[in-house]
Design a protein around this motif. Structure first.
Motif, PDB file in Angstrom:
ATOM      1  N   ALA A 211      57.804  44.325  58.812  1.00  0.00           N
ATOM      2  CA  ALA A 211      56.533  43.631  58.610  1.00  0.00           C
ATOM      3  C   ALA A 211      56.446  42.412  59.514  1.00  0.00           C
ATOM      4  N   ALA A 212      57.547  41.681  59.637  1.00  0.00           N
ATOM      5  CA  ALA A 212      57.570  40.503  60.499  1.00  0.00           C
ATOM      6  C   ALA A 212      57.444  40.890  61.965  1.00  0.00           C
ATOM      7  N   ALA A 213      57.873  42.123  62.294  1.00  0.00           N
ATOM      8  CA  ALA A 213      57.824  42.590  63.684  1.00  0.00           C
ATOM      9  C   ALA A 213      56.489  43.219  64.063  1.00  0.00           C
ATOM     10  N   GLY A 214      55.555  43.328  63.104  1.00  0.00           N
ATOM     11  CA  GLY A 214      54.231  43.839  63.438  1.00  0.00           C
ATOM     12  C   GLY A 214      53.834  45.131  62.773  1.00  0.00           C
ATOM     13  N   LEU A 215      54.657  45.651  61.864  1.00  0.00           N
ATOM     14  CA  LEU A 215      54.267  46.845  61.098  1.00  0.00           C
ATOM     15  C   LEU A 215      52.948  46.579  60.383  1.00  0.00           C
ATOM     16  N   ASP A 216      52.054  47.559  60.407  1.00  0.00           N
ATOM     17  CA  ASP A 216      50.738  47.376  59.793  1.00  0.00           C
ATOM     18  C   ASP A 216      50.690  47.759  58.320  1.00  0.00           C
ATOM     19  N   GLY A 217      51.450  48.771  57.916  1.00  0.00           N
ATOM     20  CA  GLY A 217      51.315  49.212  56.536  1.00  0.00           C
ATOM     21  C   GLY A 217      52.443  50.113  56.091  1.00  0.00           C
ATOM     22  N   ILE A 218      52.405  50.491  54.818  1.00  0.00           N
ATOM     23  CA  ILE A 218      53.345  51.453  54.256  1.00  0.00           C
ATOM     24  C   ILE A 218      52.569  52.488  53.448  1.00  0.00           C
ATOM     25  N   GLU A 219      53.090  53.698  53.455  1.00  0.00           N
ATOM     26  CA  GLU A 219      52.490  54.800  52.712  1.00  0.00           C
ATOM     27  C   GLU A 219      52.978  54.696  51.263  1.00  0.00           C
ATOM     28  N   VAL A 220      52.090  54.343  50.370  1.00  0.00           N
ATOM     29  CA  VAL A 220      52.453  54.096  48.977  1.00  0.00           C
ATOM     30  C   VAL A 220      52.225  55.328  48.114  1.00  0.00           C
ATOM     31  N   ASP A 221      51.002  55.856  48.122  1.00  0.00           N
ATOM     32  CA  ASP A 221      50.664  57.012  47.286  1.00  0.00           C
ATOM     33  C   ASP A 221      51.031  58.293  48.021  1.00  0.00           C
ATOM     34  N   HIS A 222      52.150  58.873  47.619  1.00  0.00           N
ATOM     35  CA  HIS A 222      52.721  60.045  48.272  1.00  0.00           C
ATOM     36  C   HIS A 222      53.397  60.896  47.211  1.00  0.00           C
ATOM     37  N   ALA A 223      53.427  62.195  47.430  1.00  0.00           N
ATOM     38  CA  ALA A 223      53.980  63.119  46.441  1.00  0.00           C
ATOM     39  C   ALA A 223      55.437  62.823  46.098  1.00  0.00           C
ATOM     40  N   ASP A 224      56.183  62.217  47.023  1.00  0.00           N
ATOM     41  CA  ASP A 224      57.595  61.929  46.790  1.00  0.00           C
ATOM     42  C   ASP A 224      57.828  60.571  46.131  1.00  0.00           C
ATOM     43  N   HIS A 225      56.764  59.870  45.738  1.00  0.00           N
ATOM     44  CA  HIS A 225      56.879  58.588  45.040  1.00  0.00           C
ATOM     45  C   HIS A 225      56.355  58.729  43.614  1.00  0.00           C
ATOM     46  N   ASP A 226      57.175  58.386  42.635  1.00  0.00           N
ATOM     47  CA  ASP A 226      56.690  58.428  41.250  1.00  0.00           C
ATOM     48  C   ASP A 226      55.861  57.177  40.959  1.00  0.00           C
ATOM     49  N   ALA A 227      55.332  57.099  39.744  1.00  0.00           N
ATOM     50  CA  ALA A 227      54.407  56.012  39.402  1.00  0.00           C
ATOM     51  C   ALA A 227      55.059  54.644  39.521  1.00  0.00           C
ATOM     52  N   ASP A 228      56.298  54.513  39.048  1.00  0.00           N
ATOM     53  CA  ASP A 228      56.985  53.223  39.128  1.00  0.00           C
ATOM     54  C   ASP A 228      57.229  52.824  40.577  1.00  0.00           C
TER      55      ASP A 228
END
Length: 285
Positions: A211-228
């Motif tokens: 993030a400090a190096a310029g990353l714009d975002g992260i993929e949050v809602d994805h089939a491999d991520h549970d609700a928590d």
């Protein structure tokens, strides 16, 4: 609006041609779909042509999913709306794409040594004109009845990271990937950062540094991520000033996930488009 920012076609390891993917996206009721094949833009022209013939108000976002590695751990970086002809990023994509052939041959050899009669010729046929990858090797294993489906090949017994038939390939340093995507006028999003069932994931400290190096975002809602996991990642993104996206990671029949199963908020999509200077979304009729 329904916005899906992560899909694959036969240009890499999906089962839909780029044209069919566009038609299926429209049929699924999507307003925006991103084509993000692994390390290649080879499907963009066909997808754009299909969009022109579609006669439906679908928007196509061009992109790619870049193979990266840090500290011995593989990770993927989604790159959106970059200039595909920018020389440095293009050279790195070609290095990764070409090394996929060497890697797949090694995996085939390892499988044969384990008693699985997979042939390189069949893997090549399954890949067609696309960038060969593990799902093509897995599909050959399914045909032989070694595993019941593609997902079942991605285990330590077979093709998972560090598995008996696994082989490494050339991959970008993620910090270099962020730099190159930005240089090409694109927007970078860390794909499925907490997909632990795929294998080891990078620690969150690396995400903070990215993030400090310029990353714009992260993929949050994805089939491999549970609700928590989604809740934790959303809080992390907010704290770091990162965009939080959602998407299907659609691979056609090679995965059970459906187009639009997870989506990105319209305001996040608009921010991605506003940050990009390398390319613009393509709009159908």
């Amino acid at each position: 609006m329904r916005i899906d920012l992560h899909t694959h076609s036969t240009a890499s390891d999906g089962s839909d041609t780029p044209a069919l993917l566009v038609r299926n996206a429209a049929a699924a009721g999507l307003d925006v779909v991103a084509l993000t094949d692994h390390d290649t833009v080879g499907g963009h022209a066909e997808a754009a042509a299909a969009l022109r013939d579609l006669g439906a108000p679908l928007t196509l976002v061009t992109g790619a999913e870049l193979s990266c590695r840090i500290g011995g751990v593989s990770m993927h970086m989604l790159a959106y709306l970059f200039d595909p002809d920018e020389p440095e990023l293009r050279r790195e994509r070609e290095l990764v794409r070409d090394d996929r052939v060497r890697r797949a041959r090694i995996m085939v050899d390892k499988l044969r040594a384990l008693g699985v009669p997979v042939t390189w010729e069949r893997v090549e046929e399954l890949a067609g004109d696309g960038a060969v990858g593990r799902p093509h090797v897995a599909s050959a294993m399914v045909e032989l009845g070694v595993v019941p489906d593609v997902a079942s090949a991605f285990t330590p017994q077979w093709l998972a990271n560090g598995g008996r038939a696994y082989a490494e390939k050339h991959e970008l340093d993620p910090f270099e990937a962020v730099r190159l995507v930005e240089q090409a006028g694109g927007v970078s999003v860390f794909a499925h950062p907490a997909a632990v069932k795929r294998g080891e994931v990078v620690p969150e400290s690396v995400l903070v540094e990215l993030a400090a190096a310029g990353l714009d975002g992260i993929e949050v809602d994805h089939a491999d991520h549970d609700a928590d996991t989604r809740a934790r990642l959303r809080d992390l993104a907010s704290g770091l000033g990162l965009l939080a996206t959602g998407s299907s990671d659609y691979h056609g029949t090679r995965k059970t996930v459906l187009l639009g199963e997870n989506t990105t908020a319209p305001e996040v999509y608009e921010e991605i488009v506003s940050r990009a200077t390398g390319a613009v979304p393509l709009t159908g009729r």
